[in-house]
Enzyme design. Structure first.
Site, PDB file in Angstrom:
ATOM      1  N   ASN A 173       0.856  -1.182   0.000  1.00  0.00           N
ATOM      2  CA  ASN A 173       0.000   0.000   0.000  1.00  0.00           C
ATOM      3  C   ASN A 173       0.889   1.229   0.000  1.00  0.00           C
ATOM      4  O   ASN A 173       1.331   1.717   1.041  1.00  0.00           O
ATOM      5  CB  ASN A 173      -0.930  -0.028   1.211  1.00  0.00           C
ATOM      6  CG  ASN A 173      -1.980  -1.104   1.099  1.00  0.00           C
ATOM      7  OD1 ASN A 173      -2.943  -0.983   0.342  1.00  0.00           O
ATOM      8  ND2 ASN A 173      -1.785  -2.202   1.827  1.00  0.00           N
ATOM      9  N   GLU A 174       1.163   1.711  -1.190  1.00  0.00           N
ATOM     10  CA  GLU A 174       2.119   2.791  -1.400  1.00  0.00           C
ATOM     11  C   GLU A 174       1.507   4.151  -1.026  1.00  0.00           C
ATOM     12  O   GLU A 174       0.310   4.245  -0.757  1.00  0.00           O
ATOM     13  CB  GLU A 174       2.552   2.799  -2.869  1.00  0.00           C
ATOM     14  CG  GLU A 174       3.187   1.495  -3.343  1.00  0.00           C
ATOM     15  CD  GLU A 174       4.621   1.307  -2.849  1.00  0.00           C
ATOM     16  OE1 GLU A 174       4.979   1.841  -1.778  1.00  0.00           O
ATOM     17  OE2 GLU A 174       5.390   0.617  -3.535  1.00  0.00           O
ATOM     18  N   PRO A 175       2.320   5.217  -0.995  1.00  0.00           N
ATOM     19  CA  PRO A 175       1.789   6.545  -0.725  1.00  0.00           C
ATOM     20  C   PRO A 175       0.587   6.859  -1.614  1.00  0.00           C
ATOM     21  O   PRO A 175       0.623   6.636  -2.823  1.00  0.00           O
ATOM     22  CB  PRO A 175       2.975   7.461  -1.043  1.00  0.00           C
ATOM     23  CG  PRO A 175       4.179   6.628  -0.745  1.00  0.00           C
ATOM     24  CD  PRO A 175       3.791   5.237  -1.172  1.00  0.00           C
ATOM     25  N   SER A 177      -2.424   5.448  -0.974  1.00  0.00           N
ATOM     26  CA  SER A 177      -3.411   4.377  -0.804  1.00  0.00           C
ATOM     27  C   SER A 177      -4.542   4.844   0.108  1.00  0.00           C
ATOM     28  O   SER A 177      -4.310   5.496   1.130  1.00  0.00           O
ATOM     29  CB  SER A 177      -2.753   3.133  -0.204  1.00  0.00           C
ATOM     30  OG  SER A 177      -1.810   2.588  -1.105  1.00  0.00           O
TER      31      SER A 177
END
Length: 634
Positions: A173-175, A177
């Site tokens: 869950n990257e920046p 998300s």
């Protein structure tokens, strides 16, 4: 930091370093030893497993991959083998998987989980669930929905194990998300891909997408444990624990989870307020080390030399109790000034005539991290041995092998006599490299060539320092000899090799890498082997012969001046000599295979760090030096 009983998920057990400060919005446990951290988390999982099994119920585990949870998995395997812990009533769901990715790929999380846990315990294969990275793109959305439905059908995740990325991602869950996101296909952040580059032997080989559980999926777990180790995680740990909830840092959403615990080691905890500046939170007991940290912090904050700090400076920064403890600002300033000044040791104040071993995890850590003091020890006529603990062969590019193979062929043809042995070796090596895929394990011939390349570079490096090949020992510890980025755990054979060297050389002083930010943990594992060997050799009647241990850093981080025991000044000529020694490691020059997040070459990092350490002392009002190395005497 205190220790006390804390209830997590309704089960009481003791943690060290749990805090209740308002700044920490996620309960955070600091455990200074990786093995202890793994045991605490594994025991919690084991307790839940036994409770559910006794009640005839299934435990649903959410599991993570990466280097951080491996210790937990190894402890669970030990509990299974030695204490009969059964996984027959466990259903598991893994967080994520690269896409596209075959299950049998050396890079797949499917393979990782079977190699590091599932194949060693009695879990039913039908109960193992891992996102399928081999699906056709048209089938991905339906598969993600089915994965979510299967979690719900299993009753939801009871215990979710997490690591944390440098961007604060959990799972993938990257920046950006969203809090309500569920299992899906995502694009990987550039920092995440750069972090993974070493595992894939180049960022260009890292997949650009991945399948991951969503934030909402993770938040639905009944209990969450998130782990972080190493100095390089300290900033994101503080941001996640003390910062505001922000979609740019997925881990901050865990502040809203009712039962999450953050487990960190000392290195990952250094930026937490209770560790970095505890006087800002509550009353503290002032001892000398804490006073040194506080005054150094205050001088930097006020941009003053420490001898110029005033009563107002202390009062404005919640440090009046420190002044009261010593009677006046001048007394405190003078104390800290003298403590820091006493740490500075030029050549005349360094040991002379001692038997000394520098343990170097890789064949360049010696000159990168302690090239300055190495030269001074040689000049002081210490009996120096540099013990290279691993071959470092995975950090040699294939094109270097081709170049050296071409050299051997030319030498054989023009000066030796065009023998068949070299030609046969060349045919074998070239044929393998032609068919090799990124991440494939090298054949023994190529591994040996890469090892020899690094050994020859290591000898060239210490020759710059005034040593010769007779001062180099290549231990080639077994734990490293997997041919893969991931290594085996330290075992008795590794410890025995180190112990044998200690018994043979009987050193008065040893240098050990204390840098815990090495991307693959090799420095930490080498230190473990040394610690265990020292404990084995220097026991009973031999305890008095235990060598003094100096810990160095430098390849990834540097010791802060407040933590360092010894600060060794370097002249411009000495720093230049150190850089020249680093240049001898040509296979690591220009573009090292595993540079970490810092894209600069190692010599550039060294130059900046050594100069910065000296500059910090200058700004504090101490003597001005060109550059400086830092050491901690353990």
């Amino acid at each position: 930091m205190s220790a006390g009983p804390v209830r997590v998920g309704g089960s009481p057990f003791v943690h060290a370093g749990v805090t209740g400060t308002a700044r920490e919005r996620i309960p955070t446990v600091i455990i200074d030893e990786h093995g202890a951290m793994a045991r605490v988390v594994a025991q919690r999982i084991a307790t839940l497993m036994r409770e559910r099994s006794a009640a005839g119920q299934t435990l649903v585990l959410g599991l993570a991959t990466g280097s951080t949870p491996i210790g937990v998995y190894r402890e669970l395997i030990r509990l299974h083998r030695e204490e009969g812990l059964s996984f027959r009533h466990v259903v598991s769901f893994n967080l994520d998987e690269y896409y596209p990715m075959r299950a049998d790929s050396i890079h797949s999380y499917h393979r990782f989980m079977w190699e590091n846990l599932f194949s060693h315990v009695d879990i039913d294969a039908a109960n193992v669930n891992i996102p399928d990275g081999s699906l056709a793109r048209a089938d991905v959305d339906a598969a993600c929905a089915a994965y979510e439905a299967k979690i719900v059908a299993a009753g939801g995740i009871d215990f979710q194990l997490l690591g944390i990325g440098k961007t604060g991602h959990i799972g993938f869950n990257e920046p950006g998300s969203g809090e309500h996101s569920r299992t899906r296909l995502v694009h990987l952040d550039s920092i995440t891909r750069r972090d993974a580059a070493a595992d894939f032997f180049g960022e260009e080989n890292v997949p650009r997408e991945a399948l991951t559980m969503g934030i909402a999926t993770i938040m639905a777990a009944r209990e969450v444990a998130i782990l972080a180790t190493g100095e390089h995680k300290s900033g994101i740990v503080r941001r996640s624990v003390e910062g505001e909830i922000d979609r740019a840092v997925a881990a901050t959403f865990l502040q809203r989870h009712p039962n999450t615990t953050f487990y960190v080691d000392d290195a990952a905890a250094v930026d937490l307020t209770r560790v970095a500046t505890p006087w800002l939170l509550d009353e503290v007991v002032w001892d000398e080390p804490l006073a040194v940290r506080a005054v150094t912090w205050l001088a930097a904050k006020q941009k003053k030399a420490m001898l110029k700090l005033t009563q107002a400076d202390y009062a404005e920064n919640n440090l009046t109790s420190l002044v009261a403890r010593h009677g006046s600002p001048g007394a405190v300033n003078g104390l800290v000034f003298n403590v820091l000044g006493a740490k500075i040791r030029g050549k005349s104040k360094l040991p002379r005539g001692l038997k000394t071993i520098c343990f170097s995890p890789h064949p360049d850590d010696d000159v990168i991290s302690m090239g300055g003091i190495l030269r001074k020890f040689v000049e002081n006529e210490n009996d120096m041995t540099v013990a290279y603990m691993t071959s470092g062969n995975i950090a040699v590019f294939d094109h270097d092998v081709r170049r050296y193979m071409d050299f051997l062929l030319r030498l054989d043809s023009e000066r030796i006599g065009d023998g068949t042995a070299v030609r046969q070796l060349a045919d074998t090596v070239h044929a393998f490299l032609q068919r090799k895929q990124a991440g494939d394990v090298d054949i023994p011939e190529v591994q040996d060539m890469k090892r020899i390349i690094r050994e020859s570079e290591a000898v060239s490096g210490i020759e710059v320092m005034g040593l010769g090949k007779e001062h180099a020992r290549f231990l080639n510890l077994p734990f490293y000899q997997t041919g893969k980025v991931r290594k085996d755990p330290i075992g008795p054979a590794d410890v025995a090799i180190v112990a044998e060297l200690l018994r043979e050389l009987q050193p008065d002083l040893i240098f050990v890498a204390g840098d815990l930010s090495d991307p693959h943990g090799t420095h930490r594992m080498c230190k473990e082997a040394i610690d265990r060997a020292v404990a084995e050799v220097y026991t009973g009647a031999h305890a008095a012969k235990r060598p003094e241990i100096w810990l160095y850093r430098g390849a990834w981080q540097e010791w802060p001046i407040t933590e360092a025991t010894v600060l060794v000044p370097l002249s411009q000529e000495e720093l230049t000599l150190k850089i020249q020694a680093i240049f001898k490691h040509q296979s690591q020059k220009d573009s090292a295979p595993f540079p970490g997040q810092d894209e600069r070459e190692f010599w550039q990092r060294v130059e900046q760090r050594n100069k910065t350490t000296a500059k910090q002392l200058d700004q504090l009002g101490l003597a001005e030096y060109f550059a400086m190395e830092a050491y901690v005497i353990a």
